[in-house]
Design a protein around this motif. Sequence first.
Motif, PDB file in Angstrom:
ATOM      1  N   ARG A   1      -2.610  14.006  -8.511  1.00 58.63           N
ATOM      2  CA  ARG A   1      -1.166  14.174  -8.295  1.00 58.63           C
ATOM      3  C   ARG A   1      -0.593  12.993  -7.508  1.00 58.63           C
ATOM      4  NH1 ARG A   1      -2.797  19.465  -7.653  1.00 58.63           N
ATOM      5  NH2 ARG A   1      -2.777  19.328  -5.374  1.00 58.63           N
ATOM      6  N   PHE A   2      -1.309  12.557  -6.486  1.00 60.51           N
ATOM      7  CA  PHE A   2      -0.861  11.408  -5.705  1.00 60.51           C
ATOM      8  C   PHE A   2      -0.747  10.174  -6.585  1.00 60.51           C
ATOM      9  CE2 PHE A   2      -2.249   7.645  -3.175  1.00 60.51           C
ATOM     10  CZ  PHE A   2      -1.081   7.478  -2.440  1.00 60.51           C
ATOM     11  N   LEU A   3      -1.770   9.891  -7.366  1.00 53.56           N
ATOM     12  CA  LEU A   3      -1.761   8.697  -8.222  1.00 53.56           C
ATOM     13  C   LEU A   3      -0.675   8.767  -9.284  1.00 53.56           C
ATOM     14  CD1 LEU A   3      -5.608   8.195  -8.684  1.00 53.56           C
ATOM     15  CD2 LEU A   3      -4.059   6.817  -7.263  1.00 53.56           C
TER      16      LEU A   3
ATOM     17  N   MET B   1       0.845  -1.178   0.000  1.00 50.32           N
ATOM     18  CA  MET B   1       0.000   0.000   0.000  1.00 50.32           C
ATOM     19  C   MET B   1       0.888   1.238   0.000  1.00 50.32           C
ATOM     20  SD  MET B   1      -3.065   1.132   2.576  1.00 50.32           S
ATOM     21  CE  MET B   1      -2.100   1.621   3.977  1.00 50.32           C
ATOM     22  N   HIS B   2       0.525   2.239  -0.775  1.00 49.69           N
ATOM     23  CA  HIS B   2       1.209   3.522  -0.815  1.00 49.69           C
ATOM     24  C   HIS B   2       0.320   4.538  -0.100  1.00 49.69           C
ATOM     25  CE1 HIS B   2       3.981   2.038  -3.894  1.00 49.69           C
ATOM     26  NE2 HIS B   2       2.921   1.469  -4.436  1.00 49.69           N
ATOM     27  N   THR B   3       0.941   5.411   0.696  1.00 50.76           N
ATOM     28  CA  THR B   3       0.147   6.391   1.427  1.00 50.76           C
ATOM     29  C   THR B   3       0.923   7.687   1.605  1.00 50.76           C
ATOM     30  OG1 THR B   3      -1.247   6.697   3.385  1.00 50.76           O
ATOM     31  CG2 THR B   3       0.855   5.581   3.716  1.00 50.76           C
TER      32      THR B   3
ATOM     33  N   ASP C   1      -4.341  -0.311 -11.804  1.00 56.24           N
ATOM     34  CA  ASP C   1      -5.696  -0.483 -11.293  1.00 56.24           C
ATOM     35  C   ASP C   1      -5.626  -0.706  -9.785  1.00 56.24           C
ATOM     36  OD1 ASP C   1      -6.493  -0.412 -13.919  1.00 56.24           O
ATOM     37  OD2 ASP C   1      -7.103  -2.510 -14.021  1.00 56.24           O
ATOM     38  N   GLY C   2      -6.651  -0.240  -9.083  1.00 57.04           N
ATOM     39  CA  GLY C   2      -6.680  -0.433  -7.651  1.00 57.04           C
ATOM     40  C   GLY C   2      -7.758   0.407  -7.002  1.00 57.04           C
ATOM     41  N   LEU C   3      -7.503   0.794  -5.777  1.00 55.68           N
ATOM     42  CA  LEU C   3      -8.484   1.532  -4.993  1.00 55.68           C
ATOM     43  C   LEU C   3      -7.775   2.669  -4.263  1.00 55.68           C
ATOM     44  CD1 LEU C   3     -11.500   1.389  -4.127  1.00 55.68           C
ATOM     45  CD2 LEU C   3     -10.738   0.066  -2.153  1.00 55.68           C
ATOM     46  N   LEU C   4      -8.287   3.884  -4.422  1.00 59.54           N
ATOM     47  CA  LEU C   4      -7.791   5.035  -3.677  1.00 59.54           C
ATOM     48  C   LEU C   4      -8.729   5.269  -2.502  1.00 59.54           C
ATOM     49  CD1 LEU C   4      -5.920   7.499  -3.289  1.00 59.54           C
ATOM     50  CD2 LEU C   4      -7.553   8.788  -4.689  1.00 59.54           C
TER      51      LEU C   4
ATOM     52  N   SER D   1      -4.424   6.879   0.424  1.00 58.68           N
ATOM     53  CA  SER D   1      -3.828   5.552   0.453  1.00 58.68           C
ATOM     54  C   SER D   1      -4.269   4.807  -0.796  1.00 58.68           C
ATOM     55  CB  SER D   1      -4.268   4.777   1.705  1.00 58.68           C
ATOM     56  OG  SER D   1      -3.866   5.453   2.873  1.00 58.68           O
ATOM     57  N   PHE D   2      -3.294   4.213  -1.490  1.00 60.81           N
ATOM     58  CA  PHE D   2      -3.601   3.464  -2.716  1.00 60.81           C
ATOM     59  C   PHE D   2      -3.255   2.006  -2.512  1.00 60.81           C
ATOM     60  CE2 PHE D   2      -2.370   1.598  -6.782  1.00 60.81           C
ATOM     61  CZ  PHE D   2      -3.564   1.767  -7.463  1.00 60.81           C
TER      62      PHE D   2
END
Length: 140
Positions: free
Chosen positions: A25-27, A1-3, A38-41, A136-137
């Motif tokens: 910008r975060f993505l 996970m990225h945050t 692909d994923g969930l923010l 958080s991604f």
Amino acid sequence: MHTTEIEVETGGREVVHDLTDACHRFLTGLNGGAGAPDGLLHVWVPHATAGLAIIETGAGSDDDLLAALRELLPADGRWRHRHGSPGHGRDHVLPALVPPYASIPVVSGELALGTWQSVCLVDTNVDNRVRKVRFSFLAG
């Protein structure tokens, strides 16, 4: 996970603050600048008096939301929670109506929002001028 966490200055007024560009910008900055797959923010506001809404902005909907919240949660003396500015107790009820989180699908690195949808911080607390927002991604 990225945050990551950002700060948003809301000033001493009620506000609907558009976070959509900050989400982009975060993505875009993920994976060494290659962007998100692909994923969930997940967007989170770690405050007891603010929330997140996915709404249309710029066409009056943001002002309508604040007007509706003023009607539902008037800033008067009815609230048991009494510290802060007059009517501040209503700000502590806000997250029950406008939750402090939102989850948005990400497809090919882009938010899967509808044409007019924006991710917005909703803050009616005039006593707190700076808010934190966590992105958080989770890749799918």
